[in-house]
Design a protein around this motif. Sequence first.
Motif, short mmCIF file in Angstrom:
data_model
loop_
_atom_site.label_atom_id
_atom_site.label_comp_id
_atom_site.label_asym_id
_atom_site.label_seq_id
_atom_site.Cartn_x
_atom_site.Cartn_y
_atom_site.Cartn_z
N ASP A 24 0.81 -1.21 0.00
CA ASP A 24 0.00 0.00 0.00
C ASP A 24 0.85 1.27 0.00
N HIS A 25 2.15 1.08 0.02
CA HIS A 25 3.03 2.24 -0.05
C HIS A 25 3.68 2.29 -1.44
N PRO A 26 3.70 3.46 -2.08
CA PRO A 26 4.21 3.51 -3.45
C PRO A 26 5.69 3.17 -3.57
N PHE B 145 -1.37 5.77 -7.05
CA PHE B 145 -1.09 6.29 -5.71
C PHE B 145 -1.14 7.81 -5.74
N GLU B 146 -1.61 8.36 -4.63
CA GLU B 146 -1.46 9.80 -4.43
C GLU B 146 -0.40 9.99 -3.37
N PHE B 147 0.72 10.56 -3.71
CA PHE B 147 1.73 10.80 -2.68
C PHE B 147 2.43 12.12 -2.97
N THR B 148 3.00 12.69 -1.93
CA THR B 148 3.65 13.99 -2.12
C THR B 148 4.87 13.80 -3.01
N ARG B 150 4.69 13.33 -6.22
CA ARG B 150 4.37 12.48 -7.36
C ARG B 150 4.63 13.21 -8.68
#
Lengths: 311, 325
Positions: A24-26, B145-148, B150
Motif C-alpha cells: 500500500d506504499h508507493p 497512488f497519491e503521494f507527495t 508524485r
Amino acid sequence: MSTADTAAERLLERASDVIRRLLDHPLLWLAPALLALAVFQLYPMAEAILMSLTNESLIRPSFEFVGLEQYVRLASDPQFWEMIRITAIYAFFSVVLHVLLGLVLALAIDYGVRRGLRGHLTTRVSVLLAWIVPGIIIGLVWKVMLVESQFGAVNHFLGVLGIGPVPFRSDPTLALISTIIAGTWRGTAFTMIMIYGGLQRVPQRLYEAARVDGAGRWDRFRHVTLPQLKPVLFITTVLVTIYALNTFDLIFALTGGGPGRATQVLALFMYQEAFQDYALGRGAAIAVVMLVANLLLTGVYLYAFDVGDEI
Amino acid sequence: MSGDTDRNGEPDVTATGRPDGGLTDVGRVTNRESATAGPTVLDRVRTELAELTVLDLAVYALYVTAIAFFVFPVLWVASASLRPAGELFSYPFRLVPGEVSLSAYRQVFRAGMVSWLFNSTLVTIFGVSSILAVSVPAAYAFSRFEFTGRRGLLGVVLLFQMISPVIIIVPLYTVMSSLGLLRTRAGLILLYVGIQTPFSIWLLKGYFDTIPRELDYAARIDGCNRLQTLRHVLLRPVAPGIAVVAIFNTVLTWSEFVLAFTVLGSESRLHTISIGIYKFQGQYGNDWRAIAAASVIGMLPLVVVFLGLQRYFVKGLVEGSLKGQ
C-alpha cells in the motif's frame, strides 16, 4: 497439533498483513525503477560532470581537479567551434527536411485515407520501415548507396545519365549533405506519424465552417490546418532537434566523422576526444555541453506543452 | 493495417464530413460505397479513373516517390548482397540479379554472425522483460497512488526520457567497471533498464490512467491486495500498452549501438549485432557485397517483426511523445 497450526496461521496472517501494508506504499512499486534510474542515468551524469572538472586521461594513471579549465580550453579551441558549426548545420537542415517531408507525407496520407486512394498504407509502412532499421545499418546502407563506384546505387544511375562518379563521402560538403539525407531517411517516419496524429485531432466542424465561408483548399490549409497543427509541429520540431543534436551511430558508420572532420558532429567529437585522443576530462566537458543543450531543449518542450494546453 | 481499417470503418463521415474539393468539383460522385457496389470490376476501375482529380494524381505521384525513396535503399542492399563475387550492377539496371550467390552471406556467418545474433537475441529478450518488470509497477504507482512529490518525480522521469544516452558514454566505462559490470551482458541489460525505463513508464502510465478506478475498488472489496489487483484485474486491460512498450523496447534494444559498443566492444564473444556488423565493415573495408549481406541479416528480424506489428509502432510513437501531464 492445533496450537502449531494456529501459530503458523497467525504468522502467515502477520506476514500477509506486512505485505499488504508494504504494497500500500508507493515506494516498493517505484523502488526498482528509481534505483535503475539512479544507478544508470544519474550516477553516470554526475560522474561526467565530475570528470569534466579533471584532466583525467585514459593513458595517465593519475589525474587532478583542474576546475573549469577544460571548459575554458574548449571555448578557446577553434576546433570546438567548428564542431558546433557542423552540428548546427546538420541539425538545422535535418530538422527542416524532417518536418517538411513529414508534413507533406502526413497530409498526403490523410488525403488518401479520406479520398479512398490506394497505396496510403504502403506509403506509411515504407516510411516507417526506414525508421526501424538499426542506426549502424542505416549508415552502412547509405554507404553502399553512395559508394563512389558503379556499386553505389546513386552513382550507378548518375553513370547511366553520363554524370559522375560523384564523391559523396570524400568531398566535405557532399559528405555532410549525405549524412543529412541519411538522417532524414531514418527520422521522417517520426515527424510523419506525429503530424498525422495531429491532423486527426483537427475538429471537422472547422473545415465545414471554412467551406461555408467559401474557403478553397489552400485557404483551408492555411487558415485551419496549419494553425491547428501548430502545437504538434512545435513539439515535433523540438523533439527532432534533440534527436538531431545527439546523432551518433548513423554518422559513425556512414562517414566516421570524415573526410577530415567534415561530418564530426558534437557526439562524434566527444567520442573522439575521449576514446581516440584518450582525453576523458575533455570528452566529459563536451558531454556536459551536450547535456546542457538537451536540458534547454527539454525546457522548450515542456513549455510547448503549456502552449498546447492553452490552445 | 487495421489503423486504416479503423478509419475506413467510418465511410459516411469520410464521404460527407469532409468531401475534399467539394466546392471545386461539384457534382462529382463522392460516395465511394456506391462506387464499390457497382457490378463489374471494369466498371469500378472506369468510375475510379473518371473520378481522379489533378490533386489525386499528384498525391499518387508523391506516394510512388516516397515508397521509392524509403524502400529502394533496402532493396538495393538486398540485391547487392545476393550478387556473385566481382559482379557489378549491369546496364541496363536490374534489381533482381541474373545469378544469385550466397557467398557474401557465407562470409558474414564465418565472421561470427551466429554469435552476434545469439547475443542480440539474449540481450533483447532479457532486456525487454526486465524493462517491463521494472516499469509496469512504477507506472501503476504513478497512476494509482497519491503521494507527495508524485508530480515532481514524474517530471524527473520525463526529463530522463528526454536526455540522450549518448551523453553518458564518456563516464560509462568507469561507471560500469566500478560496478563490476563491464564486459558482461547483464551489465548491458541493466543499463538498458536504466535508459529505457522512463519512456516505458510514461507510456504505460497513460494506459493505466484510462482504466477506471472502480475496477480497483471492486477488486479491493473482494479482498485482493494491490499486487493481486494488478495481476488479476488491471493486467488484461493494460495489455495493449504492455505490447506497445515491449515492441518499442525490442526495436531499441536490438538496434542500440553506442552503449553496447562501450560496454562490450572489447569482448568479441559478447558482441551484439550492431557491434559485430560495425567491426565487420571495419575489417572488410570495401567489400560492399559482404557489408550488404551483414546489413540484411541485421535488419531482417526487425523488419519481419515490424511488418506484422506496425500499427502498434504508430500508437507508441504518438502516445509516447504527445502526452501532457
